[in-house]
Design an enzyme around this catalytic site. Sequence first.
Site, PDB file in Angstrom:
ATOM      1  N   HIS A 116      43.325  81.099 121.959  1.00  0.00           N
ATOM      2  CA  HIS A 116      42.016  80.557 121.593  1.00  0.00           C
ATOM      3  C   HIS A 116      41.011  81.068 122.630  1.00  0.00           C
ATOM      4  O   HIS A 116      41.377  81.285 123.785  1.00  0.00           O
ATOM      5  CB  HIS A 116      42.128  79.028 121.645  1.00  0.00           C
ATOM      6  CG  HIS A 116      40.949  78.276 121.137  1.00  0.00           C
ATOM      7  ND1 HIS A 116      39.810  78.095 121.869  1.00  0.00           N
ATOM      8  CD2 HIS A 116      40.742  77.642 119.952  1.00  0.00           C
ATOM      9  CE1 HIS A 116      38.949  77.377 121.162  1.00  0.00           C
ATOM     10  NE2 HIS A 116      39.484  77.087 119.994  1.00  0.00           N
ATOM     11  N   ASP A 176      48.685  75.816 127.266  1.00  0.00           N
ATOM     12  CA  ASP A 176      47.668  75.193 126.431  1.00  0.00           C
ATOM     13  C   ASP A 176      48.406  74.481 125.289  1.00  0.00           C
ATOM     14  O   ASP A 176      48.901  75.123 124.357  1.00  0.00           O
ATOM     15  CB  ASP A 176      46.730  76.289 125.905  1.00  0.00           C
ATOM     16  CG  ASP A 176      45.783  75.789 124.836  1.00  0.00           C
ATOM     17  OD1 ASP A 176      45.883  74.609 124.446  1.00  0.00           O
ATOM     18  OD2 ASP A 176      44.945  76.592 124.373  1.00  0.00           O
ATOM     19  N   GLN A 208      47.520  72.441 120.463  1.00  0.00           N
ATOM     20  CA  GLN A 208      48.046  72.346 119.093  1.00  0.00           C
ATOM     21  C   GLN A 208      49.463  71.784 119.023  1.00  0.00           C
ATOM     22  O   GLN A 208      50.006  71.644 117.934  1.00  0.00           O
ATOM     23  CB  GLN A 208      48.027  73.733 118.423  1.00  0.00           C
ATOM     24  CG  GLN A 208      46.637  74.279 118.170  1.00  0.00           C
ATOM     25  CD  GLN A 208      45.845  73.465 117.151  1.00  0.00           C
ATOM     26  OE1 GLN A 208      46.416  72.764 116.319  1.00  0.00           O
ATOM     27  NE2 GLN A 208      44.540  73.552 117.209  1.00  0.00           N
ATOM     28  N   LYS A 219      42.680  66.079 119.140  1.00  0.00           N
ATOM     29  CA  LYS A 219      43.670  66.723 118.271  1.00  0.00           C
ATOM     30  C   LYS A 219      44.945  65.886 118.177  1.00  0.00           C
ATOM     31  O   LYS A 219      45.948  66.309 117.618  1.00  0.00           O
ATOM     32  CB  LYS A 219      43.987  68.123 118.794  1.00  0.00           C
ATOM     33  CG  LYS A 219      42.798  69.088 118.662  1.00  0.00           C
ATOM     34  CD  LYS A 219      43.174  70.477 119.069  1.00  0.00           C
ATOM     35  CE  LYS A 219      41.979  71.368 119.343  1.00  0.00           C
ATOM     36  NZ  LYS A 219      41.249  71.782 118.154  1.00  0.00           N
ATOM     37  N   CYS A 259      38.100  80.741 116.454  1.00  0.00           N
ATOM     38  CA  CYS A 259      37.972  80.992 117.899  1.00  0.00           C
ATOM     39  C   CYS A 259      39.084  81.889 118.419  1.00  0.00           C
ATOM     40  O   CYS A 259      39.568  81.713 119.554  1.00  0.00           O
ATOM     41  CB  CYS A 259      37.925  79.693 118.703  1.00  0.00           C
ATOM     42  SG  CYS A 259      36.528  78.665 118.302  1.00  0.00           S
TER      43      CYS A 259
HETATM   44  N1  PLP Z   1      43.358  75.870 122.583  1.00  0.00           N
HETATM   45  C1  PLP Z   1      43.772  75.810 121.323  1.00  0.00           C
HETATM   46  C2  PLP Z   1      45.101  76.403 120.969  1.00  0.00           C
HETATM   47  C3  PLP Z   1      42.991  75.193 120.351  1.00  0.00           C
HETATM   48  O1  PLP Z   1      43.420  75.124 119.095  1.00  0.00           O
HETATM   49  C4  PLP Z   1      41.749  74.629 120.736  1.00  0.00           C
HETATM   50  C5  PLP Z   1      40.864  74.018 119.725  1.00  0.00           C
HETATM   51  O2  PLP Z   1      40.944  74.310 118.548  1.00  0.00           O
HETATM   52  C6  PLP Z   1      41.360  74.703 122.068  1.00  0.00           C
HETATM   53  C7  PLP Z   1      42.185  75.332 122.966  1.00  0.00           C
HETATM   54  C8  PLP Z   1      40.076  74.106 122.539  1.00  0.00           C
HETATM   55  O3  PLP Z   1      40.129  72.724 122.423  1.00  0.00           O
HETATM   56  P1  PLP Z   1      38.836  71.814 122.711  1.00  0.00           P
HETATM   57  O4  PLP Z   1      37.736  72.386 121.849  1.00  0.00           O
HETATM   58  O5  PLP Z   1      39.255  70.456 122.289  1.00  0.00           O
HETATM   59  O6  PLP Z   1      38.520  71.933 124.143  1.00  0.00           O
END
Ligand code: PLP
Length: 405
Positions: free
Chosen positions: A122, A199, A202, A225, A363
């Site tokens: 992301h 990270d 998900q 999430k 993203c």
């Molecule tokens: N990393 C992953 C794999 C994501 O799917 C997302 C959001 O869709 C993020 C990071 C960023 O999360 P946040 O916008 O809640 O900071």
Amino acid sequence: MDAINKIRNDFPILSRKVKGKQLVYLDNGATTQKPQQVIDTIEKYYAYENSNIHRGVHTLSQEATTKYEEARETVKSFIGAGKNEEIIFTKGTTDSINLIASSFGKKLLKKGDEIIISAMEHHSNIVPWQMICEEKEAVLKVIPINKKGELIMEALEKLVSPKTKLIAVNHISNTLGTINPIKKIIEIAHKNNALVLIDAAQSIAHTPLNVVDLDVDFLVFSGHKMFAPTGVGILYGKEALLNDLPPYQGGGDMIKEVTFEKTTYNCLPHKFEAGTPNIAGGIGLASAIDYIKKIGFDTILKQEKALLAYGTQELLTIDGLRIIGSADNKTSVISFVIDGIHPFDIGTIIDQLGIAVRTGHHCTQPLMNFFEIPGTIRASFAFYNTKEEVDILVKGLKRAINMLL
Ligand code: PLP
């Protein structure tokens, strides 16, 4: 009423109509819906318990502080961490990654050092590393993927070197649904004296995680999430590592003593929590964890696995539909493209039918470039979704295709 429909009753939004049709919410990868239990917790906090924390001697402040610190304890147990000091409340995954990139980067990154990420990250696990690498003249390297959307692990073995300081990868790809072999990645990194940030944005709501078992150095995720409010998230870090890092932001709560000549910093976890935090969010997050525990990962995994299998099978009956991301180890995210139709057009038409899916690059623009597509349509399921909703999606897609082609 079957078990899933009983669970659906916990989520008020699932019974609403959109454009006169029953809502079919398949955008859980972007954010999950909130159960009544979490909504009640937040409402109760603001109605009867609201106060600032860590500062007041009055009853409300002490009660709010106790609840917030109990929430930290709940998060700690949920991810199997050893100490409350290792649980830092942040605004979310993005904030947590920026915290580590900045703090770790400032202290430990030197010219020529290397950070490794993957081709399926992301943007929030790409850009913070690019920024700090630029500042420190360090090098950002990327683990490539294959056409199924899996990491090429042999390539990782070759990328790691004595210059590698940290590997930052997602556990589950938000676009492809790929479940990455994080335990193996952590082993490879540690063999090479590199640290690992996972990270878990998900994965946190979809699979049990234990930071001690994984031996992960940093793990980050967002509350929203996992059925909790927006604006709250977690950074887990091993205590010794966090102790060694400088603070990220300055302000109230993160200090021990301030004079104009010198400031000394508070101990963990407060060192990384400058300013008034999202108190209701933290307490709401603990309530969401209690809810997940009540449902249980057995139920969650069983339902989501069934939805992935059924969804894949039914979507593939549509002419011209191609699934992007067919990893052997995959979660309940199905991204796809349809020949000759832009994803936005499909998304707009099926919204008229009450169906919420995500369209676009999610993203993950470098991933779109790899697959040479402008974007995908993504259905991402949670345990409250049903096979009937998959049928509605498939019917809606067929209708949209008929209109557009
Ligand atoms: N990393 C992953 C794999 C994501 O799917 C997302 C959001 O869709 C993020 C990071 C960023 O999360 P946040 O916008 O809640 O900071």
